[in-house]
Design a protein around this motif. Sequence first.
Motif, PDB file in Angstrom:
ATOM      1  N   GLU A  22       0.949  -1.221   0.220  1.00 54.40           N
ATOM      2  CA  GLU A  22       0.032   0.082   0.143  1.00 54.40           C
ATOM      3  C   GLU A  22       0.868   1.252   0.068  1.00 54.40           C
ATOM      4  OE1 GLU A  22      -3.849  -1.792   2.496  1.00 54.40           O
ATOM      5  OE2 GLU A  22      -2.120  -1.059   3.598  1.00 54.40           O
ATOM      6  N   LEU A  23       1.952   1.225   0.703  1.00 50.36           N
ATOM      7  CA  LEU A  23       2.756   2.445   0.914  1.00 50.36           C
ATOM      8  C   LEU A  23       3.450   2.815  -0.533  1.00 50.36           C
ATOM      9  CD1 LEU A  23       4.604   1.928   4.290  1.00 50.36           C
ATOM     10  CD2 LEU A  23       3.136   3.985   3.497  1.00 50.36           C
ATOM     11  N   ARG A  24       3.939   1.548  -1.232  1.00 51.12           N
ATOM     12  CA  ARG A  24       4.435   1.601  -2.520  1.00 51.12           C
ATOM     13  C   ARG A  24       3.513   2.455  -3.492  1.00 51.12           C
ATOM     14  NH1 ARG A  24       7.028  -3.076  -1.177  1.00 51.12           N
ATOM     15  NH2 ARG A  24       5.679  -4.426  -2.484  1.00 51.12           N
ATOM     16  N   THR A  25       2.139   1.800  -3.558  1.00 52.17           N
ATOM     17  CA  THR A  25       1.021   2.119  -4.295  1.00 52.17           C
ATOM     18  C   THR A  25       0.853   3.763  -4.037  1.00 52.17           C
ATOM     19  OG1 THR A  25       0.120   0.061  -4.370  1.00 52.17           O
ATOM     20  CG2 THR A  25      -1.231   1.779  -5.113  1.00 52.17           C
ATOM     21  N   LEU A  26       0.642   4.219  -2.736  1.00 53.14           N
ATOM     22  CA  LEU A  26       0.194   5.563  -2.497  1.00 53.14           C
ATOM     23  C   LEU A  26       1.495   6.601  -2.857  1.00 53.14           C
ATOM     24  CD1 LEU A  26      -1.614   4.962   0.889  1.00 53.14           C
ATOM     25  CD2 LEU A  26      -2.393   5.696  -1.262  1.00 53.14           C
ATOM     26  N   SER A  28       3.573   6.010  -5.155  1.00 56.52           N
ATOM     27  CA  SER A  28       3.501   6.229  -6.737  1.00 56.52           C
ATOM     28  C   SER A  28       2.365   7.268  -7.103  1.00 56.52           C
ATOM     29  CB  SER A  28       3.229   5.108  -7.678  1.00 56.52           C
ATOM     30  OG  SER A  28       4.262   4.180  -7.357  1.00 56.52           O
ATOM     31  N   SER A  29       1.331   7.198  -6.296  1.00 58.97           N
ATOM     32  CA  SER A  29       0.148   8.158  -6.742  1.00 58.97           C
ATOM     33  C   SER A  29       0.373   9.598  -6.273  1.00 58.97           C
ATOM     34  CB  SER A  29      -1.207   7.661  -6.081  1.00 58.97           C
ATOM     35  OG  SER A  29      -1.178   6.619  -6.387  1.00 58.97           O
ATOM     36  N   PHE A  30       1.166   9.585  -5.101  1.00 56.93           N
ATOM     37  CA  PHE A  30       1.446  10.818  -4.455  1.00 56.93           C
ATOM     38  C   PHE A  30       2.504  11.811  -5.385  1.00 56.93           C
ATOM     39  CE2 PHE A  30       4.888  13.294  -2.077  1.00 56.93           C
ATOM     40  CZ  PHE A  30       4.107  14.326  -1.648  1.00 56.93           C
ATOM     41  N   VAL A  31       3.426  10.841  -5.779  1.00 56.82           N
ATOM     42  CA  VAL A  31       4.764  11.395  -6.743  1.00 56.82           C
ATOM     43  C   VAL A  31       4.369  11.771  -8.071  1.00 56.82           C
ATOM     44  CG1 VAL A  31       6.720  10.738  -8.184  1.00 56.82           C
ATOM     45  CG2 VAL A  31       6.477  10.055  -5.724  1.00 56.82           C
ATOM     46  N   ALA A  32       2.996  11.091  -8.585  1.00 56.79           N
ATOM     47  CA  ALA A  32       2.288  11.442  -9.917  1.00 56.79           C
ATOM     48  C   ALA A  32       1.661  12.774  -9.574  1.00 56.79           C
ATOM     49  CB  ALA A  32       1.548  10.313 -10.521  1.00 56.79           C
ATOM     50  N   MET A  33       0.975  13.020  -8.676  1.00 54.90           N
ATOM     51  CA  MET A  33       0.099  14.154  -8.349  1.00 54.90           C
ATOM     52  C   MET A  33       0.845  15.415  -8.347  1.00 54.90           C
ATOM     53  SD  MET A  33      -2.664  12.763  -5.410  1.00 54.90           S
ATOM     54  CE  MET A  33      -3.660  11.353  -5.868  1.00 54.90           C
ATOM     55  N   ARG A  34       2.086  15.100  -7.369  1.00 49.33           N
ATOM     56  CA  ARG A  34       3.013  16.137  -7.183  1.00 49.33           C
ATOM     57  C   ARG A  34       3.676  16.460  -8.688  1.00 49.33           C
ATOM     58  NH1 ARG A  34       7.703  15.436  -3.105  1.00 49.33           N
ATOM     59  NH2 ARG A  34       8.511  14.058  -4.572  1.00 49.33           N
ATOM     60  N   ARG A  35       3.950  15.771  -9.330  1.00 47.04           N
ATOM     61  CA  ARG A  35       4.497  16.124 -10.853  1.00 47.04           C
ATOM     62  C   ARG A  35       3.675  16.648 -11.707  1.00 47.04           C
ATOM     63  NH1 ARG A  35       4.915  11.137 -12.685  1.00 47.04           N
ATOM     64  NH2 ARG A  35       7.064  10.833 -11.556  1.00 47.04           N
ATOM     65  N   GLU A  36       2.233  16.361 -11.572  1.00 47.28           N
ATOM     66  CA  GLU A  36       1.439  17.167 -12.320  1.00 47.28           C
ATOM     67  C   GLU A  36       1.117  18.673 -11.914  1.00 47.28           C
ATOM     68  OE1 GLU A  36      -2.337  14.997 -11.295  1.00 47.28           O
ATOM     69  OE2 GLU A  36      -1.484  12.886 -13.024  1.00 47.28           O
ATOM     70  N   LEU A  84       1.886  13.806   5.150  1.00 44.44           N
ATOM     71  CA  LEU A  84       0.482  14.423   5.399  1.00 44.44           C
ATOM     72  C   LEU A  84      -0.427  14.079   4.471  1.00 44.44           C
ATOM     73  CD1 LEU A  84      -1.510  16.926   6.363  1.00 44.44           C
ATOM     74  CD2 LEU A  84      -0.211  18.435   4.582  1.00 44.44           C
ATOM     75  N   PHE A  85       0.090  13.530   3.091  1.00 44.37           N
ATOM     76  CA  PHE A  85      -0.837  12.922   2.180  1.00 44.37           C
ATOM     77  C   PHE A  85      -1.392  11.641   2.870  1.00 44.37           C
ATOM     78  CE2 PHE A  85      -0.892   9.687  -1.390  1.00 44.37           C
ATOM     79  CZ  PHE A  85      -1.907  10.208  -2.009  1.00 44.37           C
ATOM     80  N   LEU A  86      -0.506  10.959   3.240  1.00 42.07           N
ATOM     81  CA  LEU A  86      -1.052   9.566   4.045  1.00 42.07           C
ATOM     82  C   LEU A  86      -2.059   9.943   5.144  1.00 42.07           C
ATOM     83  CD1 LEU A  86       2.370   7.404   4.472  1.00 42.07           C
ATOM     84  CD2 LEU A  86       0.590   7.210   2.899  1.00 42.07           C
ATOM     85  N   ARG A  87      -1.570  11.081   6.041  1.00 42.60           N
ATOM     86  CA  ARG A  87      -2.609  11.059   6.898  1.00 42.60           C
ATOM     87  C   ARG A  87      -3.952  11.827   6.484  1.00 42.60           C
ATOM     88  NH1 ARG A  87       0.178  11.334  11.931  1.00 42.60           N
ATOM     89  NH2 ARG A  87       2.448  11.677  11.413  1.00 42.60           N
ATOM     90  N   VAL A  88      -3.883  12.548   5.339  1.00 43.59           N
ATOM     91  CA  VAL A  88      -5.133  12.938   4.974  1.00 43.59           C
ATOM     92  C   VAL A  88      -5.965  11.688   4.086  1.00 43.59           C
ATOM     93  CG1 VAL A  88      -6.298  14.100   2.976  1.00 43.59           C
ATOM     94  CG2 VAL A  88      -4.321  15.171   4.309  1.00 43.59           C
ATOM     95  N   TYR A  89      -5.241  10.762   3.498  1.00 47.03           N
ATOM     96  CA  TYR A  89      -5.726   9.624   3.126  1.00 47.03           C
ATOM     97  C   TYR A  89      -6.636   8.714   4.135  1.00 47.03           C
ATOM     98  CZ  TYR A  89      -5.960   5.282   0.847  1.00 47.03           C
ATOM     99  OH  TYR A  89      -6.584   3.841   0.505  1.00 47.03           O
ATOM    100  N   LEU A  90      -5.637   8.597   5.376  1.00 45.91           N
ATOM    101  CA  LEU A  90      -6.220   7.777   6.581  1.00 45.91           C
ATOM    102  C   LEU A  90      -7.535   8.400   6.930  1.00 45.91           C
ATOM    103  CD1 LEU A  90      -3.347   6.744   8.790  1.00 45.91           C
ATOM    104  CD2 LEU A  90      -4.738   5.382   7.279  1.00 45.91           C
ATOM    105  N   LYS A  91      -7.625   9.617   7.048  1.00 45.89           N
ATOM    106  CA  LYS A  91      -8.985  10.356   7.352  1.00 45.89           C
ATOM    107  C   LYS A  91     -10.115   9.926   6.647  1.00 45.89           C
ATOM    108  CE  LYS A  91      -6.710  13.994  10.280  1.00 45.89           C
ATOM    109  NZ  LYS A  91      -6.319  15.222  10.732  1.00 45.89           N
TER     110      LYS A  91
END
Length: 667
Positions: A22-26, A28-36, A84-91
């Motif tokens: 899950e950490l690796r998947t998230l 990858s998603s975080f890096v893609a969002m930041r790149r965009e 912070l991204f992970l904390r938001v995701y958990l909430k």
Amino acid sequence: MAGYFGVLVSDPWLQNQFTQVELRTLKSSFVAMRRESGAGLKLAELPEKMSRLKHVGENLSEQERASFLQESYQDLEIDVDFELFLRVYLKLQALATERRGSGTKNASAFLKSPTSTLLHTISESEKSSYVSHINNYLGGDEFLKKDLPIDPATNDLFEIAKDGVLICKLINVAVPGTIDERAINTKRILNPWERNENHTLCLNSAKAIGCTLVNIGTQDFIEGRRHLVLGVISQLIKIQLLADLNLKKTPQLVELVDDSKDVEELMSLPPDKILLRWMNFQLRKGGYVKTVTNFSSDIKDAEAYAHLLNVLAPEHSNPSTLTVKDLFERAKLVLEHADRMGCKRYLTAKDIIDGCPNLNLAFVAHIFQHRNGLSTQTKQISFLETLPDDAQISREERVFRFWLNSLANSSFIDNVFEDLRNGWILLESLDKVSPGIVNWKIASKPPIKMPFRKVENCNQVVKIGKQLKFSLVNVCGNDIVQGNKKLILAYLWQLMRYNMLQLLKNLRFHSHGKEITDADILQWANSKVRNSSSQTRMDCFKDKSLSDGIFFLELLSAVHPRSVNWSLVTKGLSEEEKKMNATYIISIARKLGCSIFLLPEDIIEVNQKMMLTLTASIMYWTLNKQTVETQNCGSSDSESGSLLDTISNSTMDDTASESSTDDSSCN
């Protein structure tokens, strides 16, 4: 083997909320969002960008996500880092779970998806029971004797499991012979790579015997993630305890039915359903009028247990068991009755009255193993003689069932011929293999009451198959609805083969989109073995010389030189030597990272389909490893393209489901 690097988070609590997958998947998603975002990812952007994430994207609207963040954070213009991204995701995940409610269907007594992040607690009763099981069945193991018996009051189980040996041994207890123990790294002190190999071996082997492993990787074992380790152990114990609940192992089960039609229905049931049917059959003998439908609420009062044990072992009965009013006392008397029968305890009196489904199922399954009360002279066994006994169909069904379950579809498959008849799981599998190919607007989701809706689903399955160039002459959706075994197996083989070839094609990002064929796989394997200075080769995937296993051992040694211990390899002259080599091949391939579902018999008998999947899996692992290493080294396109130069440019008709296996030049 390429190095393994986990995703680390500075906050230990936050780290423990996720598996490594899950950490690796998230990440990858975080890096893609930041790149965009370019300049930096802002908190205000997350409601829109998180729409692509599972759980929070599917179960919350963008407006709901935005409103929640506005209420939770004062400044939405701050930069978002990964934590912070992970904390938001958990909430948001917690909010989505709350909105969705608790109406999730309970599939089976044992965990079907034991790796969900929504459940990070463990049952101490279950842990204690599983530890006792391990102590009992592995207590005499030479390697593990220094660690056993394990104290159930401690967390020693999770520490001992960190080197992978315990789980590998437990897999062999569940299904003997699954892992060739010569392939397990059993040094007293293992380096990280050797531990990783053991965990890779046990995970791939667990999948190959029917465990459902979602969002779990080798790092989770290394870190001792308790709920994940216990989830795997619970499934292995379930497989072991339910192993005899089929007509092949226990033909006396035919006593539960009246005619041959009912026998076929019984054969299609999953083991836990057969166990319930057996339990109710025995309860009716004892005059118990209620029907037990689960291993939880229906047996909380212990009354069903009291009647069951009185029927099976009347010589050990205690009259006060059924007259006592206190449920806890009755449960204690039931367990005392089981003790006098010689049955092992998988639960306590409290577990019975609490309705713990995992432990109740284990307890009933053990009672069945110890004393099933079925007649050994039943005339009804003659029904079995009229039923088809095709070992090849049974083996293929097993392979495809475990492969489909490894795709993590919405439903667990217990029987391919029954569970695919509404078309839904096939549509899900097609969408996993070729994303976007299914028209979900015209698909009907289970439960499906109207028969024509099932036909519509299966018609789309056939249509997509033809679109993917499967060979489906005179096949229609109704053939799947009717459970036509040969057609279903033929379709699944083509789907599995298509998935395998697509995985290989996706690795060849310098091949200008050229399709991979069976001939390419054959030539790649021969080239690898030839380049390692070996004289062995295979003419095709039904080459009878493959039965001794030497070619595949040469291939494994060529792609990973230290993988094969040649002092353990036999000449493959006798059937016993061939089986030893075949078992070793499968374990070494899984240890490297190949997800394969074949049996040693498939190699010995040179099952052409399984020879193709084995070779393709080794090829995929090799090219994927080379691709990762090339990217890590920052090689240029021209350099990385050379990795694939050994693959033939020849073409082959992809419409045939067994294209290379019918090569007339191979005898």
